[in-house]
Design a protein around this motif. Sequence first.
Motif, PDB file in Angstrom:
ATOM      1  N   GLY A   1      25.991 -48.406 150.805  1.00 45.91           N
ATOM      2  CA  GLY A   1      24.541 -48.265 150.763  1.00 45.91           C
ATOM      3  C   GLY A   1      23.852 -49.080 149.683  1.00 45.91           C
ATOM      4  N   LYS A   2      24.578 -50.019 149.059  1.00 48.77           N
ATOM      5  CA  LYS A   2      24.011 -50.795 147.958  1.00 48.77           C
ATOM      6  C   LYS A   2      23.350 -52.093 148.428  1.00 48.77           C
ATOM      7  N   LEU A   3      23.671 -52.557 149.642  1.00 43.29           N
ATOM      8  CA  LEU A   3      23.124 -53.797 150.166  1.00 43.29           C
ATOM      9  C   LEU A   3      22.647 -53.584 151.593  1.00 43.29           C
ATOM     10  N   ASN A   4      21.560 -54.267 151.950  1.00 47.92           N
ATOM     11  CA  ASN A   4      21.126 -54.215 153.348  1.00 47.92           C
ATOM     12  C   ASN A   4      20.863 -55.592 153.950  1.00 47.92           C
ATOM     13  N   TYR A   5      21.183 -56.668 153.211  1.00 50.79           N
ATOM     14  CA  TYR A   5      21.101 -58.019 153.762  1.00 50.79           C
ATOM     15  C   TYR A   5      22.238 -58.851 153.183  1.00 50.79           C
ATOM     16  N   LEU A   6      23.130 -59.337 154.068  1.00 50.66           N
ATOM     17  CA  LEU A   6      24.257 -60.169 153.663  1.00 50.66           C
ATOM     18  C   LEU A   6      24.127 -61.547 154.295  1.00 50.66           C
ATOM     19  N   VAL A   7      24.454 -62.570 153.504  1.00 48.20           N
ATOM     20  CA  VAL A   7      24.403 -63.946 153.983  1.00 48.20           C
ATOM     21  C   VAL A   7      25.748 -64.613 153.714  1.00 48.20           C
ATOM     22  N   PHE A   8      26.250 -65.341 154.703  1.00 50.05           N
ATOM     23  CA  PHE A   8      27.493 -66.087 154.543  1.00 50.05           C
ATOM     24  C   PHE A   8      27.340 -67.427 155.230  1.00 50.05           C
ATOM     25  N   SER A   9      27.507 -68.516 154.471  1.00 51.19           N
ATOM     26  CA  SER A   9      27.522 -69.845 155.082  1.00 51.19           C
ATOM     27  C   SER A   9      28.854 -70.510 154.792  1.00 51.19           C
ATOM     28  N   LEU A  10      29.378 -71.219 155.787  1.00 50.31           N
ATOM     29  CA  LEU A  10      30.663 -71.904 155.657  1.00 50.31           C
ATOM     30  C   LEU A  10      30.536 -73.305 156.229  1.00 50.31           C
ATOM     31  N   SER A  11      30.812 -74.296 155.392  1.00 49.57           N
ATOM     32  CA  SER A  11      30.873 -75.688 155.825  1.00 49.57           C
ATOM     33  C   SER A  11      32.285 -76.197 155.560  1.00 49.57           C
TER      34      SER A  11
END
Length: 285
Positions: free
Chosen positions: A74-84
Amino acid sequence: MANKKALFVGINKFANYPQFALNGCVNDAKDMAALYKDLLGFKATEMSTLTDSQATKANIMDRLNAMVAEAKAGKLNYLVFSLSSHGTQMNDTSGDEPDGKDEAFVPYDIAEKAGAWDPAHIISDDELHDLFVQLPANVLLEVYLDTCHSGSGLRGAEFGLHAPRPRYVAPPDHEFTKKSAKMRGFTLGAGGKKGAASAEKAAVAGANHVLWTGCKANETSADAYFNGRYNGAFTYYLVKVMRETQNKLSRKQVISKMRAQMKSGFSQNPQLEGNATNRTQAIIY
């Protein structure tokens, strides 16, 4: 206000395969981090970047697992992951691929074992799916994959010395000598379809997951040269459109403008997957 965290990964060099070297992946990771900081309100403490030797499979998966654990708590509500990086394929052992091949992503420490990819040193789409499907329904996941998903051809001979090269590595000769499991159906989250492409499956396992890919599942993504500097074509045009429009467009409008701008120079077609609500909203809420 979102409680958020992001991981940006870019890999130009590969420990065991110097011949796999790329040029624009580290720039991609740095440019995505700058975009999220400058335009999307992320603080330095909310972002991390892994490049080249830092970007082993263990490090990437450790960071992603920690982000998912925070979201589940419950500590985060938006995650982002980018992979190149490079994309490749490996034997499907779970039986959810019509062609018997899992899509996979190449970390810095990619390695072979017994003539096939070593599972300890490659990231399969099944692993990302199994991790991200654990996210609570209220957590928005945004994934960007600037890699290839197949070995199809790439236009670009007109670029001469700096001609684009595909971000794809052919699997080892013995990768598919093992018998694949019998295919079973796979269904996306709400509104999804059975038998969806592996590129989609990598992230869009839930109704609140958004996946951007550099190309269709039967295309390659280009590592290309722009104004004296290398980038992935997908990442370059994503950042370009976002900065030009100052995040006043929906995700669907962003991908449309990217496709229009890339049409004259690249054969790849960037893809956007996710539910209708997220597609018609700007990148952060």
